[in-house]
Design a protein around this motif. Structure first.
Motif, short mmCIF file in Angstrom:
data_model
loop_
_atom_site.label_atom_id
_atom_site.label_comp_id
_atom_site.label_asym_id
_atom_site.label_seq_id
_atom_site.Cartn_x
_atom_site.Cartn_y
_atom_site.Cartn_z
N VAL A 99 -26.46 30.16 50.75
CA VAL A 99 -27.88 29.82 50.60
C VAL A 99 -28.09 29.03 49.32
O VAL A 99 -27.30 29.14 48.37
CB VAL A 99 -28.76 31.10 50.57
N PRO A 100 -29.16 28.23 49.25
CA PRO A 100 -29.49 27.54 47.98
C PRO A 100 -29.85 28.58 46.92
O PRO A 100 -30.56 29.55 47.21
CB PRO A 100 -30.69 26.68 48.35
N LYS A 101 -29.39 28.37 45.70
CA LYS A 101 -29.68 29.31 44.62
C LYS A 101 -31.18 29.44 44.38
O LYS A 101 -31.68 30.52 44.05
CB LYS A 101 -28.98 28.87 43.33
N ALA A 102 -31.92 28.34 44.54
CA ALA A 102 -33.36 28.35 44.31
C ALA A 102 -34.09 29.27 45.29
O ALA A 102 -35.23 29.67 45.03
CB ALA A 102 -33.92 26.93 44.41
N ASP A 103 -33.45 29.61 46.41
CA ASP A 103 -34.10 30.47 47.40
C ASP A 103 -34.09 31.94 47.00
O ASP A 103 -34.80 32.75 47.61
CB ASP A 103 -33.40 30.33 48.76
N ILE A 104 -33.28 32.32 46.00
CA ILE A 104 -33.16 33.72 45.62
C ILE A 104 -34.24 34.06 44.59
O ILE A 104 -34.22 33.56 43.46
CB ILE A 104 -31.76 34.02 45.05
N ASP A 105 -35.18 34.89 44.97
CA ASP A 105 -36.26 35.35 44.10
C ASP A 105 -35.66 36.17 42.95
O ASP A 105 -34.84 37.06 43.17
CB ASP A 105 -37.23 36.21 44.92
N ASN A 106 -36.09 35.88 41.71
CA ASN A 106 -35.54 36.58 40.55
C ASN A 106 -35.75 38.09 40.60
O ASN A 106 -35.01 38.85 39.97
CB ASN A 106 -36.17 36.03 39.26
N ARG A 107 -36.76 38.53 41.34
CA ARG A 107 -37.02 39.97 41.44
C ARG A 107 -35.90 40.70 42.17
O ARG A 107 -35.77 41.92 42.06
CB ARG A 107 -38.36 40.21 42.14
N TYR A 108 -35.09 39.98 42.92
CA TYR A 108 -34.01 40.60 43.67
C TYR A 108 -32.74 40.76 42.83
O TYR A 108 -31.81 41.45 43.26
CB TYR A 108 -33.71 39.79 44.94
N LEU A 109 -32.68 40.14 41.67
CA LEU A 109 -31.47 40.19 40.84
C LEU A 109 -31.37 41.55 40.13
O LEU A 109 -32.33 42.03 39.55
CB LEU A 109 -31.50 39.08 39.79
N ILE A 110 -30.19 42.18 40.18
CA ILE A 110 -29.98 43.46 39.51
C ILE A 110 -29.12 43.28 38.28
O ILE A 110 -29.58 43.38 37.15
CB ILE A 110 -29.34 44.50 40.46
N ARG A 111 -27.83 43.02 38.45
CA ARG A 111 -26.95 42.85 37.29
C ARG A 111 -25.74 41.99 37.67
O ARG A 111 -25.32 41.98 38.82
CB ARG A 111 -26.49 44.19 36.73
N PRO A 112 -25.17 41.30 36.67
CA PRO A 112 -24.06 40.37 36.94
C PRO A 112 -22.69 41.02 36.76
O PRO A 112 -22.51 41.96 35.99
CB PRO A 112 -24.29 39.28 35.89
N TYR A 113 -21.73 40.48 37.48
CA TYR A 113 -20.33 40.89 37.39
C TYR A 113 -19.45 39.65 37.35
O TYR A 113 -19.85 38.57 37.77
CB TYR A 113 -19.93 41.74 38.60
N TYR A 114 -18.22 39.83 36.85
CA TYR A 114 -17.21 38.77 36.92
C TYR A 114 -16.21 39.15 38.02
O TYR A 114 -15.70 40.27 38.05
CB TYR A 114 -16.48 38.61 35.59
N LEU A 115 -15.96 38.22 38.92
CA LEU A 115 -15.01 38.43 40.01
C LEU A 115 -13.79 37.56 39.74
O LEU A 115 -13.91 36.33 39.68
CB LEU A 115 -15.66 38.06 41.35
#
Length: 324
Positions: A99-115
């Protein structure tokens, strides 16, 4: 000490698979934390797991999960039953869509990880998946199980690796309407907006997180160091308030006047900070070496008081809980 992976498994895009490990991208272990202690003895408080009705202590092997359906009525669920319903994403991050990154609402973001690739094999498959996402300028959406819960994860290239951000489910995000419905629809004059825009322009700059300072953390460290050295603790005077804003135009004009007064000094400070290379943090430099006043604490603090400057405190690194 190398960080411990929160999860290990496989990243899969159709038939392309590679072994990967998931590491938390952020940490709270550097923050000052407190234990609860007995004021009279200085000993740490210990918590026991007890039966709510009998008051008897319960051993770990006798503790199971239960879902409350009514007062004092629970449905017991065993670990085997939970494992039985676990999905394939327990060991595999399956990429479902892009999906386009702009489509992801910031309210849905929890926390980042490194893969990252896990081991020496699979780097070519990892690179294929990473560069495919990068070339399409999209975000890969997959699923991963952490701490027995399935999460949606968004994957995007970050330099030579992949960053995965856990996303909330729709039922976890509250609608803004129930909060914003009562906001009045006011009409603003062009002059007000022009003045406000001028203030914003004066305060505009690049995002430089290395210049941020956690003032509360700094105050905590200062407080603990003073208590360790036996220094007196001064009481801070109550901050002066600006009072109620009576006239919005007057407040905007005064804000601009204040900005003109403080701008040169602030700009000099920022430039100085930019010119300085950040000091490399030495492991253990904030280690707490001396006891804080408990039983016998005052005598130890008195010995440490004088000429040596107290070091910054820190707790031991928190143990990373392995998920799965």
């Amino acid at each position: 000490m190398a960080p411990r992976a929160n999860w290990k498994g496989f990243l899969r895009l159709s038939l392309v698979t590679c072994p990967v490990a998931l590491y938390p991208a952020t940490s709270d272990t550097e923050k000052v934390s407190f234990n609860q202690i007995n004021r009279k003895t200085g000993h740490r408080i210990k918590y026991l797991k007890v039966d709510a009705e009998t008051g008897d202590e319960v051993t770990s092997e006798d503790i199971v999960k239960g879902y409350k359906v009514d007062t004092d009525t629970y449905i017991e669920v065993s670990k085997d039953e939970l494992d039985e319903i676990a999905l394939d994403s327990t060991h595999t991050i399956e990429i479902d869509e892009f999906v386009p990154k702009a489509d992801i609402d910031n309210r849905y973001l929890i926390r980042p990880y490194y893969l990252v690739p896990d081991g020496k094999v699979g780097h070519d498959a990892y690179a294929v998946i990473r560069e495919t996402i990068r070339s399409m300028d999209k975000v890969a959406i997959g699923r991963v199980v952490l701490t027995n819960r399935e999460h949606i994860i968004a994957l995007e290239p970050l330099e030579t690796g992949l960053m995965g951000t856990l996303l909330r489910y729709p039922y976890e995000v509250r609608s803004e309407k129930e909060y914003f419905d009562d906001i009045q629809d006011v009409k603003l004059t062009k002059d007000m907006l022009d003045l406000a825009r001028h203030i914003v322009e004066k305060k505009s700059g690049a995002f430089e997180p290395e210049l941020f300072e956690d003032h509360y953390e700094t105050a905590l460290i200062e407080l603990i160091n003073k208590k360790r050295s036996g220094a007196p603790i001064a009481t801070k005077a109550a901050p002066k308030t600006g009072g109620n804003v009576i006239n919005l135009m007057d407040a905007l004009k005064k804000s601009i006047a204040n900005e003109k007064d403080v701008a040169p000094a602030a700009k000099t400070a920022v430039n100085a900070a930019k010119g300085k290379k950040p000091k490399k943090r030495v492991e253990g430099q904030r280690e707490m070496l001396l006891p804080i006043a408990g039983k016998g604490g005052k005598e130890a603090a008195a010995k440490a008081a004088a000429p040596k400057k107290a070091e910054k405190p820190v707790r031991a690194p928190a143990r990373t809980k392995k998920a799965g």
